[in-house]
Design an enzyme around this catalytic site. Structure first.
Site, PDB file in Angstrom:
ATOM      1  N   ASP A   1       0.870  -1.162   0.000  1.00  0.00           N
ATOM      2  CA  ASP A   1       0.000   0.000   0.000  1.00  0.00           C
ATOM      3  C   ASP A   1       0.920   1.229   0.000  1.00  0.00           C
ATOM      4  O   ASP A   1       2.152   1.126   0.088  1.00  0.00           O
ATOM      5  CB  ASP A   1      -0.956  -0.023   1.211  1.00  0.00           C
ATOM      6  CG  ASP A   1      -2.182   0.853   0.967  1.00  0.00           C
ATOM      7  OD1 ASP A   1      -3.228   0.613   1.580  1.00  0.00           O
ATOM      8  OD2 ASP A   1      -2.097   1.768   0.121  1.00  0.00           O
TER       9      ASP A   1
HETATM   10  C1  GLC Z   1      -4.360   4.333  -0.090  1.00  0.00           C
HETATM   11  C2  GLC Z   1      -5.249   3.165   0.257  1.00  0.00           C
HETATM   12  C3  GLC Z   1      -5.312   2.130  -0.827  1.00  0.00           C
HETATM   13  C4  GLC Z   1      -5.185   2.804  -2.174  1.00  0.00           C
HETATM   14  C5  GLC Z   1      -3.795   3.357  -2.264  1.00  0.00           C
HETATM   15  C6  GLC Z   1      -3.557   4.096  -3.582  1.00  0.00           C
HETATM   16  O1  GLC Z   1      -3.660   4.770   1.025  1.00  0.00           O
HETATM   17  O2  GLC Z   1      -5.016   2.501   1.480  1.00  0.00           O
HETATM   18  O3  GLC Z   1      -6.561   1.439  -0.662  1.00  0.00           O
HETATM   19  O4  GLC Z   1      -5.427   1.854  -3.204  1.00  0.00           O
HETATM   20  O5  GLC Z   1      -3.474   4.205  -1.188  1.00  0.00           O
HETATM   21  O6  GLC Z   1      -4.306   5.266  -3.601  1.00  0.00           O
END
Ligand code: GLC
Length: 745
Positions: free
Chosen positions: A277
């Site tokens: 993430d």
């Molecule tokens: C965010 C979220 C994730 C998302 C990623 C990209 O922090 O936790 O669900 O896909 O970053 O935006």
């Protein structure tokens, strides 16, 4: 003759040999390309950067081969520009994979996933996913970070809005449907959007419902609850997975090889891409799990994370770790193999560019119709006193009151980057356009937004209410109050909405409350004041028309709660598939107002419940009313005893005992009465949507397999133990026809 047979034998062995070594052509391409790559080029593929202004040197970095994937670029011309650098100005011309969070629609916005789950209609969710993919790929996006299938019952958690609710089976079923819709039948199809099962794993168990918080998950919970939807995602062919921010029992999920290697890769055979993430690899330093970025990089690669989203850990640390002998280059090769495989599967090497002259398929009529259909099926009718709904011919005037009646932006819900509010059809618009000739509409928004504390409009609202036959009160949350990092400790209606309802009550007219929110909001005080309640979640672009047609009965509600609806926030965590405890609550357990002053110490119930809130939710998981009624009868169980390898058939009849055609979601639950570890008092194992004409009866039949009766024990074994079981075919998790059977050795 012998000679001929000998030759035939040789040929067949040769053919066999060649067959047995025939590799998947993509694997051959991957190995061939990988063998030509330098270490720097490999590491570059493992780096994912955001295009939104974060890197004005993005062009340069792509040219240097430092970027494998770009986030959030949605301008086709710019996307082709960046792709041209990667394909035509780098040594090996490996195309970039463009990604974005497209959680419940790109331009045509569907209900938030929690709402889609309330439809209990996997086919519709799949169709919505397909439309999402067609719209998103038209600008060059080929990877989305959906479905989010974190099981959670915690309405304080902002991300409950993105989830498919509290049940492992329902979450897995709806998640798999979304994956199939997004990816289509062939990843190389230009309209295929690689899905991403997230967040792996246990994010929904976040302590206190506070985002990014610590989770403590037993192996039994991990296996029997949190992993279940992700296994369904692997079985559905999900192309990618994403690790989650949370730690589990002291180990962050972005550095946990037990989860991401032992289970995901070895046990489940996942061969797609595992992405972190956003900076979750380097966040392991902040977690207190890594000393520095280098150690975080080592733990990330040892956990088998292929791509580092925005953390820049890999790009800065992998080469040094190899030089220092801390990791082998083969770990990098494994990661790059997965990335190249995905890019080949998506057909990016053959078609890296987007056709900018391709007509944008945004908001096509058929797409908007599908959006309305799923919005309508996601709405849950929670109360309908004296059949106040649907509004009949006798209703000549309606008061439309509240901050969510005409909130084109907010009805789209959280995680909407590309949907345009100008395309939203709000309830107010739909009521005016579709029913304005049938009823007089007295509209007083009263509050500018859900948190508005200004009561100056109350007088006008009450006047409109007094002048109308029925009051439609559109309440709830703005979209910004749910989603990532949008947690609330007080989940009541924000602002002065509750006071406004009390004011409207003075009009002495029937009140129907329609709530749009990203979570179940606390309404135990408001519920007695209303005669009807429709729960619309954030219903998306066409939500207003769906709600209007439900209010007037052109559509009959069929939604069912995908999450237990708490009476009070203090009851959380509250969920249907809980354990029995040694002292389950009794209906006659004394409540706070039953207690006499100076009551003797041991006078109370000694049971597992709250003196003030009891143990029951406001509405149970799976609950939802219709404009008709259904009668469940004639439960039949194929055998009273089954062996450990036998299947069981359970059926009953369902009759539409009302006057209108309607759909019912028939649910199948079981309970394993005693086992080597305690089992939930109920577990959803299947469901079926049936449509019945007025008066029509249908038999609904389910088959239970040994696997569905099995569970993971504390020795990490998946077992089916002999013993007594109960089974229900039900209209929700609290009611239903009950039967029993035995599993024998
Ligand atoms: C965010 C979220 C994730 C998302 C990623 C990209 O922090 O936790 O669900 O896909 O970053 O935006």
């Amino acid at each position: 003759m012998f000679y001929k047979n000998f030759i035939l034998a040789l040929v067949s062995i040769g053919l066999f040999a060649s067959c047995s070594t025939t590799k998947d052509p993509i694997e051959e391409k991957v190995e061939k390309l990988l063998s030509r790559m330098t270490l720097e080029e490999k590491i570059g593929q493992m780096n994912q950067l955001n295009s939104e202004g974060a890197f004005d040197d993005l062009h340069e970095r792509i040219k240097r081969g430092e970027v494998g994937s770009v986030l959030n670029e949605v301008d086709p011309k710019t996307l082709n520009e960046l792709q041209k650098i990667a394909v035509e100005e780098t040594r090996l011309g490996i195309p970039i994979l463009f990604a974005r969070d497209i959680i419940h629609g790109y331009k045509t916005i569907f209900p938030i996933p929690l709402g889609q789950a309330a439809s209990w209609n996997p086919k519709l969710v799949e169709e919505a996913g397909r439309i999402t993919a067609i719209e998103a790929t038209s600008v060059g996006i080929r990877w989305t970070f959906a479905p989010m299938i974190d099981v959670s019952c915690d309405s304080r958690w902002g991300r409950i809005a993105e989830s498919m609710g509290e049940d492992p089976f329902l979450s897995g079923t709806m998640g798999a449907a979304m994956i199939k819709g997004l990816q289509g039948n062939d990843l190389s199809d230009p309209t295929s959007l690689a899905a991403c099962a997230k967040h792996f794993v246990g994010y929904g168990a976040t302590e206190g419902g506070r985002d990014y918080n610590t989770t403590h998950i037993s192996n039994e919970q991990l296996r029997n609850t949190y992993l279940v939807p992700f296994k369904a995602a692997v079985d559905a062919g999900c192309a990618t997975f994403m690790t989650s921010f949370n730690e589990i029992n002291g180990v962050p999920c972005s550095g946990n090889p037990f989860l991401t290697k032992d289970i995901l890769r070895k046990e489940w055979g996942f061969d797609g891409v595992l992405v972190s993430d956003w900076s979750s690899i380097t966040e392991m330093i902040i977690h207190g799990y890594c000393k520095d970025s280098l150690e975080a990089t080592e733990k990330g690669i040892n956990a088998g994370i292929d791509m580092d989203m925005m953390g820049e850990a890999y790009i800065s640390g992998l080469k040094k770790l190899i030089e220092d002998g801390k990791i082998k280059e083969s770990s990098v090769d494994d990661a790059v193999r997965n990335i190249l495989r995905l890019k080949f599967r998506l057909g990016l090497f053959d078609n890296p560019y987007i056709n900018i002259n391709r007509s944008s398929p945004f908001y096509e009529k058929a797409f908007l119709e599908k959006a309305k259909k799923i919005a309508a099926q996601s709405v849950v009718l929670l109360k309908n006193e004296n059949s106040v709904l649907p509004l009949t011919e006798s209703v000549k005037s309606i008061a439309v009151i509240g901050p969510l009646a005409d909130a084109a932006h907010d009805q789209m819900g959280t995680w909407v980057f590309d949907g345009e509010k100008e395309h939203s059809v709000t309830p107010m618009q739909a009521l005016k356009d579709r029913y304005g000739d049938k009823v007089k509409i007295n509209y007083v928004k009263t509050l500018t937004h859900s948190r508005d504390a200004n009561k100056s409009g109350f007088g006008d609202a009450l006047a409109a209410a007094k002048a109308s036959d029925v009051i439609l009160f559109f309440a709830g949350e703005e979209s910004i109050l749910s989603g990532e990092a949008r947690c609330r400790a007080d989940i009541s209606l924000p602002g002065v909405q509750s006071e406004l309802l009390s004011e409207l009550k003075k009009a002495g007219k029937p009140i129907v409350m329609i709530i749009m929110a990203g979570r179940p909001v606390e309404i135990y005080k408001e519920l007695p004041l209303v005669n009807g309640l429709l729960y619309a979640w954030h219903p998306g672009t066409m939500g207003g028309l769906a709600i209007a047609e439900l209010l007037f009965g052109d559509i009959v509600p069929s939604g069912k709660l995908p999450i237990t609806y708490p009476a009070m926030v203090g009851q959380i965590p509250i969920y249907y598939n809980h354990k029995n405890t040694g002292r389950p609550p009794l209906d006659d357990s004394p409540r706070i107002n039953d207690i006499s002053p100076e009551a003797p110490q041991m006078s109370l119930g000694n049971r597992s419940y709250y003196l003030d809130a009891g143990d029951k939710p406001l509405f149970p998981f799976g609950y939802g009313l219709s404009y008709t009624t259904f009668e469940y009868k004639n439960l039949k169980i194929s055998k009273s005893e089954i062996g450990k390898t036998e299947f069981l058939t359970v059926s009953c009849t369902v009759t539409n005992t009302g006057k209108i055609k309607a759909t019912e979601v028939v649910q199948l639950y079981i309970r394993d009465m005693y086992a080597s570890i305690t089992r939930p008092v109920k577990e959803l194992k299947d469901f079926s949507r049936i449509c019945l004409d007025a008066g029509e009866t249908k038999e609904v039949s389910f088959t239970l397999s040994p696997e569905q009766l099995s569970f993971w024990n504390n020795d990490n074994q998946f077992v089916l133990e002999p013993g007594d079981f109960k089974v229900w075919i039900a209209t929700n998790s609290a009611d239903g026809l009950e039967g029993e059977f035995k599993v024998i050795s």
